[in-house]
Design a protein around this motif. Structure first.
Motif, PDB file in Angstrom:
ATOM      1  N   HIS A  25     -11.251   5.704   4.593  1.00 36.88           N
ATOM      2  CA  HIS A  25     -10.614   6.947   4.156  1.00 36.88           C
ATOM      3  C   HIS A  25     -11.138   8.147   4.930  1.00 36.88           C
ATOM      4  O   HIS A  25     -10.375   9.096   5.199  1.00 36.88           O
ATOM      5  CB  HIS A  25     -10.802   7.114   2.654  1.00 36.88           C
ATOM      6  N   LYS A  28      -9.251   8.070   8.206  1.00 37.99           N
ATOM      7  CA  LYS A  28      -7.872   8.541   8.010  1.00 37.99           C
ATOM      8  C   LYS A  28      -7.832  10.061   7.877  1.00 37.99           C
ATOM      9  O   LYS A  28      -6.957  10.716   8.447  1.00 37.99           O
ATOM     10  CB  LYS A  28      -7.272   7.898   6.755  1.00 37.99           C
ATOM     11  N   ILE A  57      -4.525   4.314  14.955  1.00 37.30           N
ATOM     12  CA  ILE A  57      -5.084   5.552  14.412  1.00 37.30           C
ATOM     13  C   ILE A  57      -5.959   6.292  15.421  1.00 37.30           C
ATOM     14  O   ILE A  57      -6.149   7.496  15.301  1.00 37.30           O
ATOM     15  CB  ILE A  57      -5.896   5.251  13.128  1.00 37.30           C
TER      16      ILE A  57
END
Length: 407
Positions: A25, A28, A57
């Motif tokens: 997380h 992200k 990502i």
């Protein structure tokens, strides 16, 4: 925004264990702020299959297979007077990736996840450094030693790791701890607390995923009328092993005097042989890794987190609370979760009589247990979202701290 280098000791995909959930997380959130480069390690075939996820990502990434045997890392650490946990993650390829990334890209911030990766910050780097210590690992090793586990080795690891943690905190612009309690513990262990900048940054929970409404029940936990207790976690992790063994030995025999067919379900990957061998003892069932932990949580009459040694916020507790389950836990397992004892969960002292009493009260009053579960879910939905954690990242990797600018 300029670019970020994110260093993590385990690949943040899939987010299926405590540290990987947090790193996943955080990564992200950082990727929403600007281009991110990722240097990380993998150990299993599943880990090494995560390159497409990283490519999706990260602007660049290095996923390096970590295969150094622990005995070799231990021998190297002894010879060089270093912590074993650092030597185990020392890798020349990672050093080269970091150097190449810093040379070829405008990296203004290095975000270091876990103490093992601090060794990759070059001495000459002048950008911003954010060090996510999560919890105080050195204190954990000291607790192992105090509990009689490999006393000399764990004392040595705790002592040397404490030096490295303090060094990195001085090197960083800000050091993150998972709770204010952990930050206070860290301050108490450094020579000059005013010389390090600490900040608590808690974990969140994906309450949409851990929502009991769409989840099916686990049929094996629905059979019979006597209570089903569930404990989840990585079952080759020493604190989880100790907690499970404590339940088997100290709690289940007494509980089964009242509920003859009460069951204790240990749900989590990689259970060690000492746990597997206790399958069937005092109503214990060792499941090992399961495709989805949510049906087991939903079907539990109670979720327990009887951790005798605990550092940081326990994801297993947040997950059970999000699934609207009543949770009985020790004070260590409740650390960093600002919920109310008796309303959102039930805290028991780390002694058999206290744990048994809290369990039996909730089993005897099912409506009270259901109300606690509903309150627990409301708490995590309102107070423990990952969105709130991600929102703090912009400040952390934004303008440099005034102290570093002055330096």
């Amino acid at each position: 925004m300029s670019e970020i280098l994110f260093l993590a000791h385990r690949v943040p995909f899939p987010p299926d264990r405590g540290d990987k959930i947090r790193s996943h997380h955080l990564l992200k959130g950082l990727a929403k702020l600007g281009p991110v480069h990722v240097g990380t390690f993998g150990e299993t075939a599943l880990d090494m299959a995560q390159k497409p996820a990283l490519a999706g990502i990260a602007k660049t990434h290095a996923l390096i297979h970590r295969a150094k045997p622990l005995p070799l890392a231990g021998a190297e650490a002894l010879l060089r007077v270093r912590p074993v946990s650092l030597t185990a993650f020392e890798d020349a390829t990672m050093h080269r990736y970091v150097a190449k990334t810093l040379t070829n890209h405008p990296v203004e911030t290095i975000f270091v996840f876990s103490g093992q990766m601090g060794q990759y910050i070059p001495d000459g780097y002048r950008g911003r450094v954010v060090f996510d210590l999560c919890d105080v690992d050195s204190a954990k090793f000291e607790a192992y030693a105090e509990a009689g586990q490999r006393r000399w080795i764990n004392r040595r690891e705790g002592r040397l790791l404490a030096r490295e943690e303090e060094r990195l905190a001085h090197r960083a612009d800000v050091t993150l701890l998972i709770s204010e309690n952990e930050a206070e513990l860290f301050r108490s262990r450094v020579d000059d607390p005013t010389a390090v900048r600490l900040r608590p940054l808690g974990n969140g929970i994906d309450a949409a995923f851990f929502d009991p409404a769409p989840v099916a029940l686990q049929p094996d936990l629905e059979e019979g009328e006597d209570p089903q207790l569930v404990f989840t976690g990585q079952m080759d992790y020493a604190p989880n092993i100790a907690a499970a063994e404590w339940m088997i030995e100290e709690i289940m025999p007494a509980l089964r005097k009242t509920y003859a067919r009460a069951r204790f379900h240990i749900v989590g990957r990689a259970p060690v042989k000492s746990l597997r061998d206790r399958h069937g003892e005092n109503g214990t069932r060792v499941w090992g890794e399961v495709p989805d932990v949510r049906p087991y949580l939903k079907s539990a009459d109670l979720v327990v987190a009887p951790l005798l040694i605990a550092r940081g916020v326990q994801n297993k507790v947040l997950e059970a609370m999000a699934m609207a389950r009543p949770v009985v836990l020790t004070p260590g397992a409740a650390t960093g979760i600002d919920a109310c004892d008796g309303e959102h969960f039930a805290i028991a002292r780390a002694e058999p009589a206290s744990m048994l009493a809290r369990i039996e009260v909730l089993l005897a009053e099912p409506e009270r247990a259901r109300a606690m579960g509903r309150a627990a879910r409301r708490f995590v939905v309102d107070r423990m979202s990952w969105d709130g954690v991600e929102a703090a990242l912009a400040e952390l990797v934004g303008k440099r701290a005034s102290a570093r600018d002055a330096a």
